[in-house]
Scaffold this motif. Structure first.
Motif, mmCIF file in Angstrom:
data_model
loop_
_atom_site.group_PDB
_atom_site.id
_atom_site.type_symbol
_atom_site.label_atom_id
_atom_site.label_comp_id
_atom_site.label_asym_id
_atom_site.label_seq_id
_atom_site.Cartn_x
_atom_site.Cartn_y
_atom_site.Cartn_z
ATOM 1 N N VAL A 55 0.906 -1.219 0.074
ATOM 2 C CA VAL A 55 -0.088 0.082 -0.071
ATOM 3 C C VAL A 55 0.895 1.105 0.094
ATOM 4 N N TYR A 56 1.974 1.237 0.815
ATOM 5 C CA TYR A 56 2.733 2.531 1.075
ATOM 6 C C TYR A 56 3.464 2.539 0.093
ATOM 7 N N GLY A 57 4.013 1.524 -0.510
ATOM 8 C CA GLY A 57 4.873 1.519 -1.534
ATOM 9 C C GLY A 57 4.435 2.141 -2.981
ATOM 10 N N THR A 58 3.011 1.764 -2.931
ATOM 11 C CA THR A 58 2.443 2.382 -4.102
ATOM 12 C C THR A 58 2.126 3.862 -4.105
ATOM 13 N N LEU A 59 1.655 4.360 -2.655
ATOM 14 C CA LEU A 59 1.542 5.606 -2.403
ATOM 15 C C LEU A 59 2.666 6.375 -2.650
ATOM 16 N N PHE A 60 3.766 5.887 -2.203
ATOM 17 C CA PHE A 60 4.952 6.760 -2.185
ATOM 18 C C PHE A 60 5.841 6.653 -3.527
ATOM 19 N N GLY A 61 5.200 5.921 -4.531
ATOM 20 C CA GLY A 61 5.898 5.576 -5.748
ATOM 21 C C GLY A 61 7.213 4.774 -5.804
ATOM 22 N N GLN A 62 7.366 3.800 -4.901
ATOM 23 C CA GLN A 62 8.355 3.246 -4.553
ATOM 24 C C GLN A 62 8.631 1.966 -5.318
ATOM 25 N N LYS A 63 9.731 1.410 -5.681
ATOM 26 C CA LYS A 63 9.819 0.256 -6.233
ATOM 27 C C LYS A 63 9.722 -0.841 -5.175
ATOM 28 N N LEU A 64 9.092 -1.745 -5.237
ATOM 29 C CA LEU A 64 8.871 -2.790 -4.471
ATOM 30 C C LEU A 64 9.986 -3.660 -3.943
ATOM 31 N N ARG A 65 10.829 -3.910 -5.039
ATOM 32 C CA ARG A 65 12.049 -4.663 -4.755
ATOM 33 C C ARG A 65 13.037 -3.856 -3.813
ATOM 34 N N ASP A 66 12.775 -2.509 -3.683
ATOM 35 C CA ASP A 66 13.740 -1.703 -2.805
ATOM 36 C C ASP A 66 13.006 -1.542 -1.414
ATOM 37 N N TYR A 67 11.619 -1.261 -1.435
ATOM 38 C CA TYR A 67 10.878 -0.764 -0.665
ATOM 39 C C TYR A 67 10.806 -1.934 0.676
ATOM 40 N N LEU A 68 10.367 -3.060 0.037
ATOM 41 C CA LEU A 68 9.886 -4.139 0.974
ATOM 42 C C LEU A 68 10.987 -4.485 1.852
ATOM 43 N N PRO A 69 12.262 -4.586 1.594
ATOM 44 C CA PRO A 69 13.355 -4.981 2.456
ATOM 45 C C PRO A 69 13.602 -3.942 3.307
ATOM 46 N N PHE A 70 13.195 -2.473 2.827
ATOM 47 C CA PHE A 70 13.381 -1.190 3.706
ATOM 48 C C PHE A 70 12.334 -1.408 4.896
ATOM 49 N N ILE A 71 11.093 -1.698 4.523
ATOM 50 C CA ILE A 71 9.758 -1.574 5.416
ATOM 51 C C ILE A 71 9.937 -2.760 6.492
ATOM 52 N N SER A 72 10.409 -3.850 5.899
ATOM 53 C CA SER A 72 10.565 -5.034 6.662
ATOM 54 C C SER A 72 11.521 -4.833 7.800
#
Length: 260
Positions: A55-72
């Motif tokens: 959800v937030y990766g989409t809202l912030f326009g982030q690439k999930l391959r970079d954002y998922l490790p960051f958020i985890s």
């Protein structure tokens, strides 16, 4: 006064079998007769990381391959800090029966909280390892920096738990205040958003000590080297915080049995 606290800390560390056993038994009792046991913690954390990440990766326009490790990494490490501080605030209160009946070092109840949440961290860290294995990181050579970073992270969480536990034993409204402050801290700390995302209100990140505390464990895992400023601030926080916690503990440790 500080000598009393240091002696209690030394005796508490020497009683490591007691507080590790108490912490482990509490986790087992919480998930007794459960098929997955403590791994329910991992499952619930994975669901939260997946939902917030998408959800937030989409809202912030982030690439999930970079954002998922960051958020985890952010959520897992924040969970360690928040739970240690929150449960530390009720450590003496919840152990009132032991404190009244047995002449044990008092800081074992704080160490019990820290140990229990480190065990939970080990369960949740499986998610981080899996995501790093799938998506990789910018630079694998920074990973060893996570070890000293984690040590500073835990040291800072421990002294905060020591102080809040002592104050909460005297003032019973404090655990609710601590939980409310942790909720506020969650939103003003770069956990679900990147530290450089705030441009107009960048001071919220720069003057937030928790952002440096998170960076010291998060950056090595995502392939970045924490700045000397980050190391310096976290080290100063640990030194000053532990000095204050030991001084405070030595001053009031003998009153805990009367307060609880």
């Amino acid at each position: 006064m500080i000598t009393t606290a240091i002696n209690d800390l030394r005796e508490s560390i020497a009683s490591w079998r007691l507080w590790t056993l108490l912490g482990w038994l509490e986790i087992r009792q919480r998930y007794a007769r459960s098929r997955f046991g403590p791994f329910w913690l991992t499952i619930s954390m994975a669901v939260m990381i997946g939902s917030i990440g998408v959800v937030y990766g989409t809202l912030f326009g982030q690439k999930l391959r970079d954002y998922l490790p960051f958020i985890s990494i952010s959520l897992v490490m924040w969970g360690l800090f928040a739970q240690t501080v929150s449960e530390g605030a009720t450590a003496y209160i919840n152990s009132a029966n032991y404190i009244r009946q047995a002449a044990t070092p008092k800081l074992i109840y704080i160490l019990q909280v820290v140990w229990r949440n480190l065990v939970i961290l080990c369960h949740n860290f499986i998610i981080v390892i899996c995501l790093l294995a799938v998506f990789g990181t910018k630079d694998w050579w920074t990973l060893p920096l996570f070890i000293p970073g984690l040590l500073l992270f835990v040291l800072n969480a421990t002294w905060v738990a020591m102080i809040t536990g002592l104050l909460a034993a005297r003032f019973r409204d404090l655990p609710q205040i601590v939980n409310a402050l942790l909720q506020v801290a969650f939103y003003i700390t770069p956990i679900v958003y990147r530290p450089n995302s705030l441009t107009r209100f960048s001071w919220v990140v720069h003057f937030n000590p928790l952002s440096y505390l998170l960076n010291i464990v998060r950056q090595p895992l995502i392939g970045e080297v924490p700045t000397p400023t980050t190391w310096g601030i976290c080290l100063c926080m640990a030194v000053v915080g532990w000095a204050a916690a030991l001084l405070f503990t030595g001053r009031y440790i003998k009153r805990i049995a009367y307060w609880v």
